[in-house]
Design a protein around this motif. Structure first.
Motif, PDB file in Angstrom:
ATOM      1  N   ASP A  23      13.929  49.508  41.273  1.00 29.85           N
ATOM      2  CA  ASP A  23      15.006  48.736  41.907  1.00 29.85           C
ATOM      3  C   ASP A  23      16.151  48.392  40.961  1.00 29.85           C
ATOM      4  O   ASP A  23      17.170  47.855  41.399  1.00 29.85           O
ATOM      5  CB  ASP A  23      14.446  47.467  42.545  1.00 29.85           C
ATOM      6  CG  ASP A  23      13.584  46.667  41.597  1.00 29.85           C
ATOM      7  OD1 ASP A  23      13.304  47.170  40.494  1.00 29.85           O
ATOM      8  OD2 ASP A  23      13.183  45.547  41.945  1.00 29.85           O
ATOM      9  N   PHE A  24      16.016  48.700  39.679  1.00 34.35           N
ATOM     10  CA  PHE A  24      17.117  48.462  38.744  1.00 34.35           C
ATOM     11  C   PHE A  24      18.057  49.673  38.698  1.00 34.35           C
ATOM     12  O   PHE A  24      19.039  49.674  37.964  1.00 34.35           O
ATOM     13  CB  PHE A  24      16.582  48.142  37.339  1.00 34.35           C
ATOM     14  CG  PHE A  24      15.556  49.112  36.825  1.00 34.35           C
ATOM     15  CD1 PHE A  24      15.944  50.209  36.069  1.00 34.35           C
ATOM     16  CD2 PHE A  24      14.200  48.919  37.104  1.00 34.35           C
ATOM     17  CE1 PHE A  24      15.005  51.104  35.599  1.00 34.35           C
ATOM     18  CE2 PHE A  24      13.256  49.818  36.635  1.00 34.35           C
ATOM     19  CZ  PHE A  24      13.651  50.914  35.880  1.00 34.35           C
ATOM     20  N   ILE A  25      17.724  50.732  39.454  1.00 35.11           N
ATOM     21  CA  ILE A  25      18.564  51.935  39.526  1.00 35.11           C
ATOM     22  C   ILE A  25      19.210  51.993  40.920  1.00 35.11           C
ATOM     23  O   ILE A  25      18.542  51.746  41.923  1.00 35.11           O
ATOM     24  CB  ILE A  25      17.708  53.209  39.306  1.00 35.11           C
ATOM     25  CG1 ILE A  25      17.043  53.194  37.926  1.00 35.11           C
ATOM     26  CG2 ILE A  25      18.528  54.479  39.518  1.00 35.11           C
ATOM     27  CD1 ILE A  25      17.951  53.423  36.767  1.00 35.11           C
ATOM     28  N   LYS A  26      20.482  52.354  40.949  1.00 27.93           N
ATOM     29  CA  LYS A  26      21.177  52.509  42.236  1.00 27.93           C
ATOM     30  C   LYS A  26      20.743  53.813  42.906  1.00 27.93           C
ATOM     31  O   LYS A  26      20.543  54.816  42.214  1.00 27.93           O
ATOM     32  CB  LYS A  26      22.680  52.629  42.008  1.00 27.93           C
ATOM     33  CG  LYS A  26      23.418  51.375  41.708  1.00 27.93           C
ATOM     34  CD  LYS A  26      24.915  51.739  41.667  1.00 27.93           C
ATOM     35  CE  LYS A  26      25.720  50.738  40.903  1.00 27.93           C
ATOM     36  NZ  LYS A  26      27.107  51.165  40.726  1.00 27.93           N
ATOM     37  N   ARG A  41      15.965  59.216  41.173  1.00 28.59           N
ATOM     38  CA  ARG A  41      16.854  59.275  40.009  1.00 28.59           C
ATOM     39  C   ARG A  41      16.096  58.877  38.741  1.00 28.59           C
ATOM     40  O   ARG A  41      16.270  59.480  37.682  1.00 28.59           O
ATOM     41  CB  ARG A  41      18.066  58.375  40.235  1.00 28.59           C
ATOM     42  CG  ARG A  41      18.889  58.803  41.435  1.00 28.59           C
ATOM     43  CD  ARG A  41      20.107  57.936  41.622  1.00 28.59           C
ATOM     44  NE  ARG A  41      21.294  58.593  41.106  1.00 28.59           N
ATOM     45  CZ  ARG A  41      22.492  58.027  41.064  1.00 28.59           C
ATOM     46  NH1 ARG A  41      22.664  56.787  41.475  1.00 28.59           N
ATOM     47  NH2 ARG A  41      23.525  58.683  40.594  1.00 28.59           N
ATOM     48  N   MET A  87      12.532  50.006  31.967  1.00 32.35           N
ATOM     49  CA  MET A  87      12.812  51.430  32.202  1.00 32.35           C
ATOM     50  C   MET A  87      11.926  52.305  31.307  1.00 32.35           C
ATOM     51  O   MET A  87      11.370  53.310  31.754  1.00 32.35           O
ATOM     52  CB  MET A  87      14.286  51.745  31.946  1.00 32.35           C
ATOM     53  CG  MET A  87      14.642  53.189  32.234  1.00 32.35           C
ATOM     54  SD  MET A  87      16.403  53.399  32.531  1.00 32.35           S
ATOM     55  CE  MET A  87      16.551  55.177  32.573  1.00 32.35           C
TER      56      MET A  87
END
Lengths: 287, 298
Positions: B45-48, B58, B24
């Motif tokens: 892809d580690f964030i919804k 986001r 991140m």
């Protein structure tokens, strides 16, 4: 942590964040104010004008420290240089507690200077609680952790934010600085019910409450602290006080800061909510 | 409790957490594109995602906040450099600097420490040197000062003095002090607020007129006196004397070094040294050497 230490200061009242544009007014006019909250990092310096101002404020007012750089959720270990300076400042201010955020902000020695959200998993909760215990042991002052506002959630999340917060503070045996504006901002950004959040917390651990203003954009609300507290946040504050009691409350105003009198008037809107129900029935509440 | 979601980045260990935070941070700290947006190929892809914003959008909120916040800090710490370069050139310089030198300190106060050395153009570099010295002089330690009587009682062959950490010596090729004075820079601010949110990059203050930057060899002291910042120009001999003391020479050796740069006779020089010391002790510049040194990257 001694929750008793927090209870001793439960009647501290309504505070205001100490900010540069108000220094002159405060030092010259010495307005009545229950207490001031300082951003610790702004005074973790070796000399000069910041410490001179702080000494003058300490002669007149109770000061409580609030930090932005402990990064209790970092994978990296605690920063001892930061903790030593923080402890030295706490001795100077005699702050009844120290607070910082339940967040991460740096990794591999690189700092974002942001309050980044945590992944809500049990292993991360255990790791974070362990760091809070270490910090509290070193600082020898009760520690409160504050819920942050967030604009993103991790795919790895296994639990809700409020379950994560409760898990961390129970394991760490620390207090909560409950930011009701942050709950509101995150509830809007992530689509949860802010009352679910409020009701699920260990209320006896809430040692302080923050209120602040935010900015609503098209698809997201940002925690900007640049305007008055919104009505929904006052409403949430009322519910928080009903659940947690009349704990010390502070208004944060960090950008586009108006006069001291205006900030104080906004902060004092919290006062009626802190009264008993019998006393409140005779007063018109602001929202 | 909700059930665990499937993820290509599991979080079972501290190493997993470090990897996630590293990913991140790398996404946030990469330079934005020309429209101040996150680069399209950035993986998020580690964030919804949610019903209003994609994972990428986001993540981008945090990336923009990162860059606006750090640029804002340099904007505050280097107003004269910004005036000299103009807004767009200043921003480009800061972006390149931050891309190569991301913050490595918990305090934003140190963010611009490496900027003077990063600048190639000598005029801009001199202005940055003076502005960084102002940042140091503003809140560095002020130790108990020595007075003339303290100095008189010690053998100059063995006496070693230190300069106060809030007294900085600079040798410049340009009159950067005059440039800064003419734009009226003020130094009375703090960096951290409780909100980390930044809506946008700051719009430059209007600059009525950029003052000239004259080429000139200047021996300058940036110092704090009664919590105000001052510039003081010195002649080369006085500056050389102070620099030798700062660097650990005995008083006798420092005076000898300064005398070698002087065109005065020995007696005139001795008289001059007395006047310098009377003035500088009055300003509280001298203190006893401390066990810790203060290496400033100037």
């Amino acid at each position: 942590m001694s929750l008793k230490a927090l209870q001793e200061h439960a009647s501290l009242g309504i505070g205001i964040g100490l900010r540069v544009p108000h220094y002159r007014h405060i030092l010259e006019k010495k307005p009545i104010c229950d207490w001031f909250e300082i951003i610790s990092e702004n005074f973790m310096v070796d000399g000069g004008r910041p410490l001179e101002v702080l000494e003058s404020i300490l002669e007149q007012y109770q000061v409580v420290q609030h930090g932005v750089s402990m990064y209790l959720g970092n994978a990296d270990p605690l920063d001892l240089d930061h903790l030593r300076k923080l402890k030295a400042l706490a001795k100077r201010t005699r702050t009844p507690w120290l607070s910082d955020h339940l967040c991460w902000g740096s990794v591999n020695g690189r700092f974002s200077h942001d309050l980044l959200p945590m992944p809500y998993t049990m292993s991360v909760a255990k790791h974070t609680a362990s760091k809070i215990r270490q910090a509290q042991d070193f600082l020898e002052v009760p520690l409160l952790v504050e819920n942050v506002s967030s604009y993103a959630e991790f795919s790895q999340n296994e639990m809700t934010e409020w379950d994560f917060l409760a898990e961390v503070v129970e394991r760490a045996d620390c207090g909560i600085l409950l930011d009701v504006n942050n709950i509101y901002v995150s509830s809007q950004n992530h689509g949860f019910d802010s009352l679910d959040y409020l009701k699920s917390l260990p209320h006896h651990r809430v040692g302080q409450i923050h209120v602040a203003g935010h900015t609503r954009l098209d698809h997201v609300i940002l925690d900007t602290h640049d305007q008055p507290v919104s009505d929904p946040v006052w409403s949430l504050y009322e519910k928080a006080v009903n659940l947690c009691g009349p704990v010390p409350t502070l208004l944060e105003w960090d950008d586009r800061i108006p006069s001291f009198d205006e900030v104080q008037a906004e902060a004092l809107k919290a006062r009626p909510y802190q009264l008993s129900e019998a006393d409140r029935s005779s007063i018109k509440l602001p929202s | 409790m909700r059930s665990a979601r499937s993820s290509s980045y599991p979080l079972a260990s501290l190493d997993d957490l470090r990897q996630l935070q590293t990913r991140m941070a790398a996404a946030l700290m990469q330079p934005l594109n020309r429209q101040d947006r996150l680069k399209r190929q950035t993986k998020a892809d580690f964030i919804k995602s949610n019903d209003r914003l994609s994972s990428f959008q986001r993540l981008e909120i945090y990336a923009r906040q990162y860059w606006f916040r750090l640029l804002d800090c340099l904007y505050d710490d280097y107003p004269a450099l910004r005036t000299y370069l103009g807004a767009s050139k200043f921003i480009r310089l800061c972006e390149s600097y931050l891309a190569k030198h991301p913050s490595s300190s918990w305090t934003l106060r140190n963010l611009g420490s490496g900027l003077p050395a990063f600048i190639k153009e000598s005029g801009a570099r001199d202005i940055a040197k003076v502005e960084w010295a102002q940042t140091l002089a503003f809140d560095e330690l002020g130790l108990p000062p020595l007075c003339m009587e303290d100095l008189m009682q010690v053998d100059p062959m063995h006496l070693r003095l230190s300069l106060q950490p809030c007294v900085l010596l600079l040798e410049l090729d340009h009159a950067a002090d005059r440039f800064i004075t003419s734009i009226g820079k003020s130094m009375f601010d703090t960096r951290a607020g409780a909100s980390q949110a930044k809506l946008s990059q700051r719009v430059d203050d209007p600059i009525l007129r950029r003052p000239p930057l004259k080429k000139e060899n200047v021996h300058l002291v940036v110092h704090r006196h009664q919590n105000q910042l001052y510039f003081k120009r010195l002649d080369r001999g006085a500056w050389s004397l102070l620099a030798s003391l700062r660097d650990g020479s005995t008083l006798q050796d420092a005076v000898q070094t300064a005398f070698e740069t002087s065109k005065s006779s020995a007696s005139e020089f001795a008289q001059q040294v007395q006047l310098w010391f009377a003035e500088y002790t009055q300003l509280g510049w001298f203190t006893l050497p401390q066990p810790q040194t203060y290496p400033h990257p100037l």
